[in-house]
Structure formats: C-alpha cells, structure tokens
Write an enzyme that holds these catalytic residues in place. Structure first.
Site, PDB file in Angstrom:
ATOM      1  N   CYS A 175       0.801  -1.228   0.000  1.00  9.51           N
ATOM      2  CA  CYS A 175       0.000   0.000   0.000  1.00  9.51           C
ATOM      3  C   CYS A 175       0.832   1.275   0.000  1.00  9.51           C
ATOM      4  O   CYS A 175       0.293   2.365  -0.183  1.00  9.51           O
ATOM      5  CB  CYS A 175      -0.964  -0.009   1.182  1.00  9.51           C
ATOM      6  SG  CYS A 175      -1.975  -1.498   1.274  1.00  9.51           S
TER       7      CYS A 175
ATOM      8  N   HIS B  72      -3.237   6.764   2.877  1.00  9.15           N
ATOM      9  CA  HIS B  72      -3.698   5.490   2.333  1.00  9.15           C
ATOM     10  C   HIS B  72      -5.051   5.153   2.927  1.00  9.15           C
ATOM     11  O   HIS B  72      -5.247   5.197   4.147  1.00  9.15           O
ATOM     12  CB  HIS B  72      -2.683   4.402   2.651  1.00  9.15           C
ATOM     13  CG  HIS B  72      -3.197   3.018   2.431  1.00  9.15           C
ATOM     14  ND1 HIS B  72      -3.856   2.647   1.276  1.00  9.15           N
ATOM     15  CD2 HIS B  72      -3.179   1.913   3.240  1.00  9.15           C
ATOM     16  CE1 HIS B  72      -4.207   1.370   1.374  1.00  9.15           C
ATOM     17  NE2 HIS B  72      -3.814   0.899   2.544  1.00  9.15           N
TER      18      HIS B  72
ATOM     19  N   ASN C 206     -10.314  -0.572   0.650  1.00  9.75           N
ATOM     20  CA  ASN C 206      -8.854  -0.531   0.594  1.00  9.75           C
ATOM     21  C   ASN C 206      -8.394  -1.070  -0.760  1.00  9.75           C
ATOM     22  O   ASN C 206      -8.458  -2.269  -1.016  1.00  9.75           O
ATOM     23  CB  ASN C 206      -8.277  -1.375   1.733  1.00  9.75           C
ATOM     24  CG  ASN C 206      -6.758  -1.346   1.789  1.00  9.75           C
ATOM     25  OD1 ASN C 206      -6.088  -0.992   0.828  1.00  9.75           O
ATOM     26  ND2 ASN C 206      -6.208  -1.728   2.921  1.00  9.75           N
TER      27      ASN C 206
END
Length: 341
Positions: free
Chosen positions: A121, A262, A292
């Site tokens: 990520c 993020h 996500n």
C-alpha cells in the site's frame, strides 16, 4: 530514509492525475449475506460502506490502462511521449511479463521502459519517489506511475477480518520535468520498511517460498493479516513519517492544503489527522465508497478530490501511506497540473 530535493536544475512536477474504479459495487449488506457481520459492524470498525470489484475478464493491466488513459488525457500527453511506465501492484497479471510492460504497449509507449513495483500500500509514493529521481537525474522527462489492484482475487471471501476491507481499482499520476523557476515539485520523501513485521500482512503462496506448483494449502493464496498489529503499526508510522518530513523541511502543518492518507481504515486516518493537527476540511477520505485498494488508494482519492473541487492547482499536498512489508512512505509536494482548465 528521508530524501529532500537535491537542487538539480530540473524539478519533477506532479503534472496530472487520473483513476478508474470497476463498475461492480459490493455493499456491506452483500458481504453480510456471506459472513457473520453487518453494515453497522463494518462501518463502525472501518468506515467502509461499499467497494468495487473487477469484472471476471478484468486484470490489473486492464484497470491500470483505463486509469492511464485518463491521466494522459488530463495532461494532453500521448503515450508515445512517455519515457517510463511504473505500475505499483501486489496483484500483477503475471509474475512476468510485468504489468507495466503490458500497459505501456496498450498506450503506444514504444519508447518507454516499464516495470512493476512491489511495496504494497506504500507503492504509489515509492513510485513517485522513483519517478522524481529519474527526472531530476536527467534520465527521464515524463514518467507515468499507475497503482492498480485486483485484490478481490486474493481475498478469502469467507474471512470476516479481510473480506470487508479489500477491493479493486487503479489510479496514478504523470510526473514530468518542470521549469526550475516555476516548479515547486516534490519537496521531500520519507520511505522505510520493517521486514520483521512481514508476516503480519502477507500472501503466503505464489512466490519462490511457497510456489503454486507445490500445491499450497487452501487459502494460502489469499491475504493473511494480523489486524491489531497492523493497526498499531499504521497509527504510529503515519504520524511519525509525516512529522519527519515537516521537521526536515522546517514546515508547519498549516502550510499543508490537503492531506491524503492510504485509504485503509477511517480510524487510522482520523487518528493521524488528529495527531498532526489537520482539520476535516483539509483531509480527504473516500474510503467509504471504495474500500482498501492498496497502491491505487491514494491516487484514486487525489483524482476524486480534484473532481470534487477539493484539490486546486498550486495546492500543497501531504501524502502518507503504509502497507505490507511492513513499509511506509510519505511525501510533501505541490499539485502543478499541465492543464488547468
């Protein structure tokens, strides 16, 4: 590792943004029909209400290509003008060839080098750092960085701890050479990794440690996560990384126009923003709509912030990420689009 701009004549410029989200919307109610959960439980613990899943025929390169077309259109740049294509992804089409090579081919980027980047990520910011280095070293003039994920293919949809989180999407940026007297560019990066936590967020099978050909146990090809440990890591590292940048640059948080972290968990994002002193009007969060999407999450949020009028040319950005590795990455940069109309 902190890296500030080295003073070379050419400065890397955040010149364009773009994103793509698959059409299929998967709601919390749909997930609750499969595992023991509810919309209220998911929202209260993650902030996610829905996410997008790729169609069966779509792979990472398809999502990345769709986002790349939008980025180049926003910049008024042709694929043939690119020098490098970087695709941060944890779900490439294949181990090789690289997803980036496939995307470059479809874009007509015949003069471009291409490679994938693996930093989970944190990957998009790692990619921006590499693009900046390539441009400011005089190796490239135009670098396309597109994060793309099809995490629905590596998620155990019977595992309540992970199936509520992960989703599919793509987003990225065009980084170009800017004029020294006109371009602020990327002021600094803070990048790091702690491999001792590698087993806290991992896909066990598919690499040389546990190849698919060895017949791994069911589920070893899916994401395994120690949620509490990753949460503790993220809440700490997001704040520390951002603070290191601000200190190195002798900047105040008041000089930041928009923070984009993020998009993993709203509690992590809110905690970091609160510790740093970022008010809600200077924080952008679209987690509730997309879940996500790993490497795609920050650029997907940036593109949406631009489209909603929350990101204007000249804005100073704080971008912060964390992910499997365990890795972290942050940068402070100015948004300086090639085309502002």
């Amino acid at each position: 590792m902190i890296s500030a701009r080295n003073g070379h004549a050419g400065r890397a410029r955040l010149a364009a943004l773009g994103a793509y989200a698959p059409e299929r919307v998967v709601t919390n109610e749909e997930i609750a029909g499969r595992v023991d959960t509810s919309d209220e439980w998911i929202v209260s613990r993650t902030g996610i209400r829905e996410r997008r899943f790729a169609a069966p025929e779509q792979a990472a390169s398809d999502l990345a290509f769709a986002a790349a077309e939008r980025i180049l259109e926003a910049a008024g740049v042709e694929g043939s003008e690119l020098d490098m294509v970087i695709v941060p992804t944890a779900t490439p089409d294949h181990l090789f060839p690289s997803t980036a090579a496939l995307v470059a081919d479809r874009l007509g980027a015949r003069n471009a080098a291409a490679y994938d980047l693996s930093a989970a990520c944190s990957g998009f910011i790692y990619g921006l750092a590499q693009a900046t280095g390539l441009i400011e070293a005089g190796i490239c003039r135009r670098v396309l960085v597109v994060g793309a994920e099809v995490l629905s293919r590596v998620t155990d949809h019977d595992d309540r701890a992970t199936c509520i989180l992960f989703a599919d999407g793509a987003g990225g940026a065009l980084v170009t050479l800017g004029e020294p007297e006109e371009t602020t560019g990327f002021l600094a990066f803070d990048l790091g990794a702690d491999g001792s936590g590698g087993d806290q967020l991992v896909i066990p099978a598919g690499g040389s440690r546990l190849p698919v050909s060895s017949g791994p146990a069911p589920g070893d090809g899916c994401i395994k996560m120690d949620g509490p440990e990753v949460f503790r890591f993220a809440t700490r590292v997001l704040v520390e990384s951002a603070e290191r940048l601000l200190e190195a640059l002798e900047m105040s948080i008041d000089e930041i126009d928009l923070m984009v972290a993020h998009q993993a968990n709203s509690r992590i994002i809110d905690h970091a923003a609160g510790r740093l002193g970022i008010p809600p009007e200077r924080l952008f969060n679209n987690l509730e709509r997309y879940g996500n999407t790993s490497e795609a999450s920050i650029p997907l949020a940036l593109a949406e912030a631009r489209d909603e009028g929350r990101l204007s040319p000249g804005a100073m950005l704080l971008l912060v990420g964390f992910g499997g590795g365990l890795t972290w990455a942050s940068t402070i940069c100015r948004y300086e689009p090639l085309v502002t109309a």
